[in-house]
Design a protein around this motif. Structure first.
Motif, mmCIF file in Angstrom:
data_model
loop_
_atom_site.group_PDB
_atom_site.id
_atom_site.type_symbol
_atom_site.label_atom_id
_atom_site.label_comp_id
_atom_site.label_asym_id
_atom_site.label_seq_id
_atom_site.Cartn_x
_atom_site.Cartn_y
_atom_site.Cartn_z
ATOM 1 N N THR A 35 -7.653 0.807 -4.474
ATOM 2 C CA THR A 35 -7.481 -1.042 -3.973
ATOM 3 C C THR A 35 -8.382 -0.923 -2.787
ATOM 4 O O THR A 35 -8.819 -2.313 -2.661
ATOM 5 C CB THR A 35 -6.247 -1.546 -4.918
ATOM 6 O OG1 THR A 35 -5.334 -1.141 -3.312
ATOM 7 C CG2 THR A 35 -6.046 -1.547 -6.051
ATOM 8 N N HIS A 36 -7.190 -0.598 -2.233
ATOM 9 C CA HIS A 36 -7.966 -0.882 -0.450
ATOM 10 C C HIS A 36 -7.587 0.417 -0.217
ATOM 11 O O HIS A 36 -7.334 1.088 -0.386
ATOM 12 C CB HIS A 36 -7.700 -2.342 0.320
ATOM 13 C CG HIS A 36 -6.338 -2.376 0.240
ATOM 14 N ND1 HIS A 36 -5.623 -2.537 -0.808
ATOM 15 C CD2 HIS A 36 -5.393 -2.999 1.133
ATOM 16 C CE1 HIS A 36 -4.465 -2.757 -0.385
ATOM 17 N NE2 HIS A 36 -4.631 -3.421 0.447
ATOM 18 N N LEU A 37 -7.901 0.255 1.309
ATOM 19 C CA LEU A 37 -7.262 1.166 2.543
ATOM 20 C C LEU A 37 -6.708 1.198 3.203
ATOM 21 O O LEU A 37 -6.641 2.246 4.504
ATOM 22 C CB LEU A 37 -8.961 2.476 2.914
ATOM 23 C CG LEU A 37 -9.862 3.225 1.955
ATOM 24 C CD1 LEU A 37 -11.096 3.611 2.374
ATOM 25 C CD2 LEU A 37 -9.156 4.123 1.358
ATOM 26 N N HIS A 38 -5.876 0.225 3.566
ATOM 27 C CA HIS A 38 -4.238 -0.253 3.832
ATOM 28 C C HIS A 38 -3.615 1.241 3.883
ATOM 29 O O HIS A 38 -3.322 2.227 3.100
ATOM 30 C CB HIS A 38 -3.876 -1.477 3.487
ATOM 31 C CG HIS A 38 -4.440 -2.692 4.302
ATOM 32 N ND1 HIS A 38 -4.238 -3.180 3.929
ATOM 33 C CD2 HIS A 38 -5.536 -2.163 4.724
ATOM 34 C CE1 HIS A 38 -4.772 -4.385 4.513
ATOM 35 N NE2 HIS A 38 -5.885 -3.543 5.339
ATOM 36 N N TRP A 39 -2.866 1.883 5.006
ATOM 37 C CA TRP A 39 -1.941 2.705 5.289
ATOM 38 C C TRP A 39 -1.360 3.118 3.593
ATOM 39 O O TRP A 39 -0.738 4.410 3.495
ATOM 40 C CB TRP A 39 -1.223 3.313 6.460
ATOM 41 C CG TRP A 39 -0.314 1.557 6.201
ATOM 42 C CD1 TRP A 39 -0.388 0.927 6.475
ATOM 43 C CD2 TRP A 39 1.348 2.337 5.647
ATOM 44 N NE1 TRP A 39 0.627 -0.313 5.840
ATOM 45 C CE2 TRP A 39 1.817 0.873 5.844
ATOM 46 C CE3 TRP A 39 1.926 2.802 5.503
ATOM 47 C CZ2 TRP A 39 3.290 0.324 5.615
ATOM 48 C CZ3 TRP A 39 3.746 2.851 5.222
ATOM 49 C CH2 TRP A 39 4.182 1.916 5.293
ATOM 50 N N ASP A 40 -0.496 2.043 3.583
ATOM 51 C CA ASP A 40 0.315 2.284 2.329
ATOM 52 C C ASP A 40 -0.077 2.035 1.077
ATOM 53 O O ASP A 40 0.508 2.344 -0.063
ATOM 54 C CB ASP A 40 1.185 0.698 2.792
ATOM 55 C CG ASP A 40 0.502 0.068 2.352
ATOM 56 O OD1 ASP A 40 -0.128 -0.565 3.025
ATOM 57 O OD2 ASP A 40 0.946 -1.540 2.127
ATOM 58 N N HIS A 41 -1.129 2.617 0.578
ATOM 59 C CA HIS A 41 -1.966 2.989 -0.429
ATOM 60 C C HIS A 41 -2.795 4.067 -0.885
ATOM 61 O O HIS A 41 -3.828 4.134 -1.676
ATOM 62 C CB HIS A 41 -3.308 1.776 -1.169
ATOM 63 C CG HIS A 41 -2.853 0.368 -0.573
ATOM 64 N ND1 HIS A 41 -2.296 -0.024 -1.927
ATOM 65 C CD2 HIS A 41 -2.263 -0.297 0.003
ATOM 66 C CE1 HIS A 41 -1.527 -1.336 -1.899
ATOM 67 N NE2 HIS A 41 -1.377 -1.356 -0.636
ATOM 68 N N CYS A 42 -3.300 4.295 0.735
ATOM 69 C CA CYS A 42 -4.307 5.745 0.453
ATOM 70 C C CYS A 42 -3.536 7.093 0.941
ATOM 71 O O CYS A 42 -4.251 7.808 1.718
ATOM 72 C CB CYS A 42 -5.674 5.469 1.191
ATOM 73 S SG CYS A 42 -5.607 4.843 2.655
ATOM 74 N N GLY A 75 -10.677 -10.162 0.809
ATOM 75 C CA GLY A 75 -10.017 -11.604 1.509
ATOM 76 C C GLY A 75 -8.428 -10.937 1.728
ATOM 77 O O GLY A 75 -8.366 -11.122 2.798
ATOM 78 N N HIS A 76 -7.455 -10.147 0.793
ATOM 79 C CA HIS A 76 -6.711 -9.529 1.612
ATOM 80 C C HIS A 76 -7.182 -8.068 2.669
ATOM 81 O O HIS A 76 -6.932 -8.316 3.472
ATOM 82 C CB HIS A 76 -5.574 -8.540 0.999
ATOM 83 C CG HIS A 76 -4.850 -7.906 1.021
ATOM 84 N ND1 HIS A 76 -3.325 -8.038 2.020
ATOM 85 C CD2 HIS A 76 -5.068 -6.610 1.367
ATOM 86 C CE1 HIS A 76 -3.096 -7.662 2.624
ATOM 87 N NE2 HIS A 76 -3.846 -6.222 2.467
ATOM 88 N N SER A 77 -8.046 -7.636 2.227
ATOM 89 C CA SER A 77 -8.375 -7.188 3.203
ATOM 90 C C SER A 77 -10.654 -7.118 3.192
ATOM 91 O O SER A 77 -10.526 -7.492 2.041
ATOM 92 C CB SER A 77 -8.904 -5.557 2.626
ATOM 93 O OG SER A 77 -8.724 -4.678 1.567
ATOM 94 N N GLY A 81 -3.341 -4.432 -6.765
ATOM 95 C CA GLY A 81 -2.910 -4.796 -4.961
ATOM 96 C C GLY A 81 -2.223 -5.810 -4.237
ATOM 97 O O GLY A 81 -2.092 -6.104 -4.868
ATOM 98 N N ASP A 82 -2.752 -4.830 -2.763
ATOM 99 C CA ASP A 82 -2.609 -6.230 -2.423
ATOM 100 C C ASP A 82 -2.932 -8.302 -2.129
ATOM 101 O O ASP A 82 -2.710 -8.660 -1.474
ATOM 102 C CB ASP A 82 -1.899 -5.796 -1.048
ATOM 103 C CG ASP A 82 -1.527 -4.659 -0.626
ATOM 104 O OD1 ASP A 82 -0.330 -5.029 -1.748
ATOM 105 O OD2 ASP A 82 -1.514 -4.264 0.007
ATOM 106 N N ALA A 83 -4.175 -8.175 -3.382
ATOM 107 C CA ALA A 83 -4.723 -9.379 -3.682
ATOM 108 C C ALA A 83 -3.603 -10.470 -4.243
ATOM 109 O O ALA A 83 -3.427 -11.126 -3.567
ATOM 110 C CB ALA A 83 -5.593 -9.134 -4.907
HETATM 111 ZN ZN LIG Z 1 -2.883 -4.310 2.044
#
Ligand SMILES: [Zn+2]
Length: 258
Positions: free
Chosen positions: A103-110, A178-180, A199-201
């Motif tokens: 969903t995106h590459l923030h630390w808690d997703h990848c 928007g979130h990222s 994701g975090d949307a």
């Molecule tokens: Zn995030």
């Protein structure tokens, strides 16, 4: 008719203060039950089984030491909750996964990408480009080398997608920034209809609720890189979902909060 099934997998717990993080400051007063104290939220990934390929949406969060030290203090990944251990409990190895969609590459997703040795990794092009060269405000989120650590996606080949893209039959991504900067959501067809891993949307179900007194058609969260894009993305997901029970936010692992 699609035979795909979606299995939520919790990879640990991140600490957040709901009133500061999950509700925009202009909206927080309209949710008097929202806590202004630190709470733990689960970090879900989603395994999609029954398709041409075995597919995972996000790989989840880092180990406790890394999560606590560099990210939200007090976050933790208890023994057995890392993605590889969670997969082992249901009879899979990371090598069995054919496709990982981020969903995106923030630390808690990848985190733990290196364990998925047979997987193709899909991420939005804008997200990847920003993650490789973020502004200092986001050094921690993307674990930038300026911090003296190795980011989870360092040296890993990624397939970059834009707009709406079919990843495999029954699984599509579409842009929800928007979130990222390059956040995307994953729409999955099942026998019951389509679900959206957002994701975090959308953090929590309250984020899709209107606040009539403010003329808000949604309740924006307080964590974003672009509030206008955040707002529009929540609208897009809301319009696209067949009903409220079709969202799968990363913080719940369930499509409905009773
Ligand atoms: Zn995030």
């Amino acid at each position: 008719m699609s035979n795909l099934t979606i299995r939520p997998i919790n990879t640990g717990f991140v600490t957040m203060i709901p009133k500061q993080y999950l509700y925009h400051h202009s909206a927080a007063a309209f949710y008097p039950d929202a806590s202004d104290r630190e709470e733990e939220y689960p970090v879900y990934t989603y395994l999609v089984e029954g398709g041409e390929k075995l597919l995972l949406v996000d790989t989840g969060m880092a180990d406790t030491e890394r999560a606590d030290r560099y990210h939200h203090h007090g976050s933790r990944q208890p023994e057995g909750m890392a993605i590889a251990e969670q997969l082992a409990q249901i009879g899979y190895k990371p090598e069995d996964i054919d496709i990982v969609v981020f969903t995106h590459l923030h630390w808690d997703h990848c985190f733990y990408m290196e364990k998925f040795t047979n997987a193709e990794f899909y991420v939005n092009k804008k997200e990847y480009e920003f993650a490789m060269d973020p502004i200092p405000l986001y050094y921690k989120s993307y674990e930038a080398p300026e911090l003296g650590i190795v980011r989870p996606f360092e040296g890993i080949e990624m397939k970059l997608v834009e707009g709406e893209t079919e990843i495999m039959p029954g699984v599509r991504v579409f842009e929800t920034p928007g979130h990222s900067v390059g956040h995307q959501s994953v729409e999955i067809d099942t026998a019951e209809g389509s679900y959206i891993c957002c994701g975090d949307a959308i953090f929590i179900m309250d984020n899709v609720k209107p606040i009539e007194k403010l003329h808000y058609d949604i309740t924006p969260p307080n964590r974003f890189s672009d509030i206008v894009a955040t707002w529009k993305s929540i609208r897009i997901i809301k319009e696209r979902a067949e009903s409220w029970i079709r969202f799968l936010p990363v913080t719940t692992g369930r499509s409905w909060i009773a």
